[in-house]
Enzyme design. Structure first.
Site, PDB file in Angstrom:
ATOM      1  CG  HIS A  96       5.170   8.072   0.781  1.00 17.57           C
ATOM      2  ND1 HIS A  96       5.076   9.446   0.756  1.00 17.57           N
ATOM      3  CD2 HIS A  96       6.125   7.754  -0.133  1.00 17.57           C
ATOM      4  CE1 HIS A  96       5.920   9.931  -0.143  1.00 17.57           C
ATOM      5  NE2 HIS A  96       6.580   8.914  -0.686  1.00 17.57           N
ATOM      6  CD  GLU A  97       7.702   4.280  -0.681  1.00 16.27           C
ATOM      7  OE1 GLU A  97       7.596   4.142  -1.926  1.00 16.27           O
ATOM      8  OE2 GLU A  97       8.404   5.163  -0.145  1.00 16.27           O
TER       9      GLU A  97
END
Length: 417
Positions: free
Chosen positions: A18-19
């Site tokens: 996600h990051e």
């Protein structure tokens, strides 16, 4: 221990991907990314590569990418300050020493008259009563308490980028969670095969009714109790309706038709009633194209299921008491791991889709909330007041933190019920 390892691997993978989505597209847009973090709170481990510090933090409740311009930028250097300047080979300022200047004998100490570290990049200062204008390198660092911080010219800040670039950098995090779910499910199908809707006996479970009756993998079921069946669903429906009752299967095996009596075992069904089962899995096929299609369709199926639950929450038909928090997810991950790598992969894919959708909800402090403000800016033609937007996100974060505490408390209570 297996539960802890499984949770760390699954949760770490979901947060990392996600990051990483945020980081990759932010860097593609030219935004200076100061930190890529997994977790919150005190740092446990860190290293720097290029312009970004990569950290692992103590509290495993998510992660973040700190982009230049999202927080108040830099140290405020006021007129009259004495600072040290270190120059590179082109006589550009490469370091600005804020304090502890005695530790940097190579630095030229000057008294500041004017500084611009965002647009024109210069330091105007008095050197022996002469006013001199020094050019600052765009990658110069401020050193305060011996901690270097790279400056962020306006063209490297989040706010300088177009609405589309900023929206993509924010949307990329949830997007990568959907991509991860697709990859996990497609890989699962490649390794395990794709379920096909045929009335056929798949893998035989040891000690089940099918094994005792003499069914073998690959048997094609044409009818049960003289009722023709063509699909897996038709076959399993009849089996579920006849727990502990002998039923006759008509099967084709090696081109020969045989009749086999099977007595389904009994178990509790999803609705709490008794249902029959014989201990066979759905038949599977192995196909690259089919596996990719399976990855797409299953990801979409998870998305629709999550939206259905969210709809029930909004209408009050589903209580927050049944929503799992970190403790609940930890326990469910352990249960999935105990059932094998394939179940764990499917569980990770479901969690990844859930993370992506929750982050896209228009909630302050979440990616969806930030996208709302970017969208409003696109419609208005000018940004929302940063202080007002920051206050909204702060309140949203506080409410989310309270929600996490609430669901975690429910998780703990369920452990002792």
């Amino acid at each position: 221990m297996n539960t802890l390892i499984s949770f760390i691997v699954v949760f770490g993978l979901l947060v990392f991907i996600h990051e990483w989505g945020h980081l990759y597209f932010a860097k593609r847009a030219g935004i200076l990314c100061r930190e890529f973090a997994i977790g919150f709170g005190p740092k446990l481990f860190s290293f720097k590569r290029n312009e970004t510090v990569y950290t692992i933090r103590m509290l495993p409740l998510g992660g973040f990418v700190r982009m230049a311009g999202e927080d108040p930028e830099m140290i405020d250097i006021k007129p009259g300050y004495e600072i040290g300047l270190v120059f590179n080979g082109r006589h550009e300022v490469s370091q600005i020493i804020i304090n502890n200047k005695s530790k940097h004998p190579e630095a030229k100490v000057v008294q500041v008259e004017k500084v611009d570290l965002e647009h024109e990049l210069f330091v105007q200062a008095y050197d022996d009563d002469e006013l001199v204008r020094y050019k600052v390198n765009e990658k110069a660092v401020l050193v305060q308490d011996e901690q270097p911080t790279q400056i962020a010219p306006w063209n490297r800040q989040f706010g300088s980028k177009s609405v589309g670039q900023r929206a993509l950098a924010i949307f990329a995090g949830p997007m990568m969670n959907f991509v991860l779910a697709f990859v996990l499910l497609a890989a699962l199908a490649l390794m395990q095969g794709i379920p096909v809707d045929r009335a056929e006996v798949g893998e035989i479970m040891e000690g089940g009714a099918a094994e005792e009756a003499g069914l073998v993998e690959g048997d094609q079921v044409t009818s049960i109790e003289n009722t023709p069946v063509d699909t897996w669903e038709e076959m399993t429906t009849i089996i579920q309706q006849n727990p502990n009752e002998s039923i006759t299967f008509t099967v084709v095996r090696n081109g020969q038709t045989e009749s086999i009596a099977v007595t389904p075992n009994e178990r509790v069904g999803q609705m709490g009633d008794a249902e029959g089962f014989i201990g066979v899995t759905q038949p599977r096929e192995f196909s690259v194209i089919g596996s990719l299609t399976f990855g797409v369709t299953q990801t979409y199926l998870f998305m629709t299921m999550i939206f259905e639950v969210l709809g029930l929450l909004v209408t009050g038909q589903f209580s927050l008491d049944y929503v799992a928090g970190p403790v609940g997810i930890y326990n469910y991950t352990g249960e999935a791991a105990a059932l094998g790598i394939f179940v764990l992969m499917q569980w990770a894919a479901a969690l990844s889709v859930n993370l992506g959708i929750i982050n896209l909800l228009p909630i302050p402090a979440m990616d969806g909330g930030r996208l709302v403000f970017i969208g409003l800016e696109g419609l208005r033609g000018k940004p929302i007041d940063p202080q007002k937007e920051g206050m909204v996100h702060l309140v949203g974060f506080a409410l989310l933190f309270l929600l996490v505490i609430f669901v975690t408390w429910n998780d703990i209570n369920r452990l002792f019920m």
